[in-house]
Design an enzyme around this catalytic site. Structure first.
Site, PDB file in Angstrom:
ATOM      1  CE  LYS A 199      -3.958  -1.462  -0.231  1.00 55.93           C
ATOM      2  NZ  LYS A 199      -5.282  -0.744  -0.468  1.00 55.93           N
TER       3      LYS A 199
ATOM      4  CG  ASP B 109      -8.939  -1.764   5.387  1.00 59.54           C
ATOM      5  OD1 ASP B 109      -7.941  -1.914   4.526  1.00 59.54           O
ATOM      6  OD2 ASP B 109      -9.639  -2.128   4.600  1.00 59.54           O
TER       7      ASP B 109
HETATM    8  C1  LIG Z   1      -2.175  -5.963   2.918  1.00 60.56           C
HETATM    9  C2  LIG Z   1      -3.332  -5.891   2.552  1.00 60.56           C
HETATM   10  N1  LIG Z   1      -3.585  -6.231   0.721  1.00 60.56           N
HETATM   11  C3  LIG Z   1      -4.490  -6.538   0.083  1.00 60.56           C
HETATM   12  C4  LIG Z   1      -5.349  -5.182  -0.225  1.00 60.56           C
HETATM   13  C5  LIG Z   1      -6.648  -6.087  -1.354  1.00 60.56           C
HETATM   14  O1  LIG Z   1      -6.088  -4.231  -1.979  1.00 60.56           O
HETATM   15  P1  LIG Z   1      -7.561  -3.857  -2.911  1.00 60.56           P
HETATM   16  O2  LIG Z   1      -8.413  -3.392  -1.448  1.00 60.56           O
HETATM   17  O3  LIG Z   1      -7.097  -2.501  -3.733  1.00 60.56           O
HETATM   18  O4  LIG Z   1      -8.301  -4.728  -3.381  1.00 60.56           O
HETATM   19  C6  LIG Z   1      -4.773  -4.957   0.524  1.00 60.56           C
HETATM   20  C7  LIG Z   1      -6.232  -3.278   0.732  1.00 60.56           C
HETATM   21  O5  LIG Z   1      -6.205  -2.807   2.171  1.00 60.56           O
HETATM   22  C8  LIG Z   1      -4.493  -5.034   2.308  1.00 60.56           C
HETATM   23  O6  LIG Z   1      -3.782  -4.361   2.817  1.00 60.56           O
END
Ligand SMILES: Cc1ncc(COP(=O)(O)O)c(C=O)c1O
Length: 412
Positions: free
Chosen positions: A89, A138
């Protein structure tokens, strides 16, 4: 060979799956290119790779685990090492913050694309100090936006929901952001952040899109594509047959899938979307043929994936290239994290957080069921790429689920 015990537990976790009848294998289309393109990506790459502390994250080969699963090769892109933020992120939110700050500077001074190093050094402080960026999160996206705001000299307000752990809230606050906790779930926090921003004149830097709000989430996703780009470079001439991609709102999966698709055209890898069964909005989107919303408290241990509303931008890409969608129960997270921490055979130990391992849960489930493996064309010739999207972003939870702290895992 007997299965390592966390793998046996993992493979027994309940899964669900469905094929996406709309997926196609032609060239990257104009519909997708209007969202993400290698041309727009070039700008994101040039920028992010200049930031202090930038280094490609490791791409790990896990032959022991691949063999235990029954596939030919398994690669794991370890985003736990991304800047100091421990998740991919870091690439998206902070880049989008920079783009917004550059726009403010351009509007006030006429200087287009002020260099990020100058902004970070405070050269435009006079113009940036009154800018406030805001978002709901989150955990990981908010950390990235707060880091971007701290780096590029603006204020930051982050809205979190009831389910976000205090550890994650503290990690955001450490970058000087104001953290506001609301009742309700992730989607409620997205709405609250948008309302507060409107009332106060703040710039929302969201990782999800909605009608009328598309440009900033495009920047976020364009930043994410860097991890796919790095992976392709690290793979040399090899290309995976399958991408298993975890999804919250779908932005990460779309960015990675699009990057491979644009590069490989009709020879693109098969894409399998993976979600916790308690927050499976992409799974619903595949069933409904549109960017779907699901109800519920979305209360999953895979906190980064706790989203109930599919990002319409992500769906523009995924509708055509997500070949299948899967869900897995929360019970898979602990065993999957333990398996990676222990390493199978001579595989290196890997620190992977809860949202990073959803894909391993789905892959293990698919390999256990011959009908699914056959439908997804998974066999001993398959080469699967997973994105370990976070490390121990919540260290206390990591220790609880794995039984030892991340430092001990790394030192083993
Ligand atoms: C650690 C992690 N993996 C995957 C995702 C998934 O990303 P997206 O919301 O763009 O699908 C998030 C989203 O916050 C995340 O924090």
């Amino acid at each position: 060979m007997p299965l390592p015990s966390p793998l046996a537990t993992l493979a027994a976790s309940p899964i669900a799956w469905r094929v996406n009848a709309r997926a196609r294998r032609g060239p990257y289309g104009p519909r997708q290119a209007s969202v993400l393109s290698h041309a727009a990506f070039a700008r994101a790459k040039a920028e992010i790779t200049r930031w202090p502390g930038y280094a490609p994250t490791p791409l790990l080969a896990l032959p022991g685990l691949a063999k235990a699963l029954g596939i030919g090769a398994l690669w794991f892109k370890d985003e736990g090492k991304r800047f100091g933020l421990k998740s991919f992120k870091a690439l998206g939110g902070a880049y989008a913050v920079l783009r917004q700050v550059q726009k403010v500077i351009a509007a006030r001074t006429g200087i287009a694309d002020a260099p990020s190093a100058d902004i970070a050094a405070g050269k435009y402080r006079h113009y940036t100090k009154d800018v406030t960026v805001a978002c709901a999160t989150d955990g990981n996206h908010g950390r990235s936006v707060a880091w971007g705001a701290a780096t590029f000299g603006c204020r930051c307000v982050i809205t979190i929901h009831a389910g976000v752990s205090q550890g994650r809230a503290d990690a955001i606050a450490r970058y000087g952001a104001e953290v506001r906790r609301i009742k309700g779930n992730y989607d409620d926090s997205v709405r609250q952040a948008a309302e507060d921003a409107k009332a106060n004149g703040w710039i929302i830097v969201s990782d999800t899109s909605w009608p009328g709000y598309m440009e900033i989430p495009k920047d976020v996703m364009q930043g994410y594509a860097l991890m796919a780009d790095e992976a392709m470079a690290q793979l040399g001439a090899e290309r995976p047959t399958h991408l298993f991609l975890q999804a919250g709102v779908g932005g990460m999966a779309a960015a990675v899938a699009a990057h491979f698709w644009e590069a490989m055209g009709a020879a693109r890898p098969r894409v399998v979307l993976c979600e916790p069964d308690k927050a499976a909005c992409l799974f619903a989107s595949v069933a409904e043929g549109r960017a779907a919303t699901i109800a519920g408290d979305l209360d999953t241990v895979m906190a980064g994936l706790a989203a109930g509303e599919t990002s319409p931008l992500a769906w523009e890409i995924l509708e055509d290239c997500a070949d299948a969608a899967m869900t897995v129960g929360d019970a898979a997270a602990g065993p999957a994290m333990q398996l990676l921490a222990a390493g199978v055979g001579s595989d290196p130990p890997v620190v992977a957080g809860e949202s990073a391992v959803c894909t391993l849960g789905c892959l293990a489930g698919a390999m256990r069921d011959p009908a699914i493996a056959k439908a997804l064309e998974l066999d001993a010739r398959s080469t699967v790429l997973l994105f370990g999207s976070e490390g121990d972003t919540d260290p206390a939870l990591y220790e609880t689920l794995v039984g030892r702290p991340a430092d001990q895992v790394r030192a083993a």
